[in-house]
Design an enzyme around this catalytic site. Sequence first.
Site: not given
Ligand code: GAR
Length: 198
Positions: A16, A18, A94-96, A111, A113, A149-150
Site C-alpha cells: 500500500g 502508492n 493484483m487482480r485482473i 493503474n 504498472h 491487461v496493462d
Molecule cells: C508497485 O510497484 C506497483 O507498481 C505494482 O505493485 C507494487 C505495489 O506496491 N503493481 C503491479 O505490479 C500491478 N501489475 P505498493 O503496494 O507499495 O503500492
Amino acid sequence: MPRQKIRTAVLISGRGSNMIALAKAAQNPDYPADILLVISNRPGAPGLEKARNSGLATATIDHTMFNTRCAFEEKLHLTLQGAGIELICCAGFMRILSPWFVRKWPDRILNIHPSLLPKYKGLVDTHKRALEAGDPEHGCTVHYVTDEVDGGAILAQSRIPVLPDDTAESLADRLIEKEHALYAAVLSDIAAQTGSGI
Ligand code: GAR
C-alpha cells in the site's frame, strides 16, 4: 464556488505504499481528489492497517470467498457505488478486472504498472525482465484500465537508468519513489480535468 473534489477509491492487495502516497497528496486542500475508501482483496494486506492509521475508511473483499470472478466483482462494484465513488485507482491491486467490470467504469479506472509499458505487461517480475533484457532504462507507467491487461491509454511515465550493479530489488527500491510522485501527479491532473459529477 470551488469545484468538488473527485470521490476516489484505491484498490490494493499488499503493502500500500502508492495508496499512502495518494492519500498524503490528497491531504493538500487544493488537491482535486479525495481518497474516500481503500479496498483490499486480501484480508492480511499491510496496506489496510496503514490506511486505517491514516484515518482512511477501508473495506476488505476477499476474492477467495467468492465462487466466481463475477461474484467478487459485483460485490466490488456495489461497494464502490455505495460509497459514491467516481474514480478508482489500482495501486498494487493484483487482480485482473474483467471486461464486465471495466465497462461499468469507463475511463474511471487508473493503474500504476512498474514498467515502461508496452514493455513487460502482466502481474510479475517486471524489474527482473528489464534487467534480463539489458534495458538501459526502466520505469513506471500510469494508464487507464481497459479490458486488455496493462493495455489502456498511457497517461504518464517516469524513467530511471539501469545501473551496472542493479538487482531486481535495487531497481524496485529506486522505482517506487518515482511511482509515488508520478501517481499523485497523474491523479491530480485527471481529477482536475474531469471534475466531480462525471
Ligand atoms: C508497485 O510497484 C506497483 O507498481 C505494482 O505493485 C507494487 C505495489 O506496491 N503493481 C503491479 O505490479 C500491478 N501489475 P505498493 O503496494 O507499495 O503500492
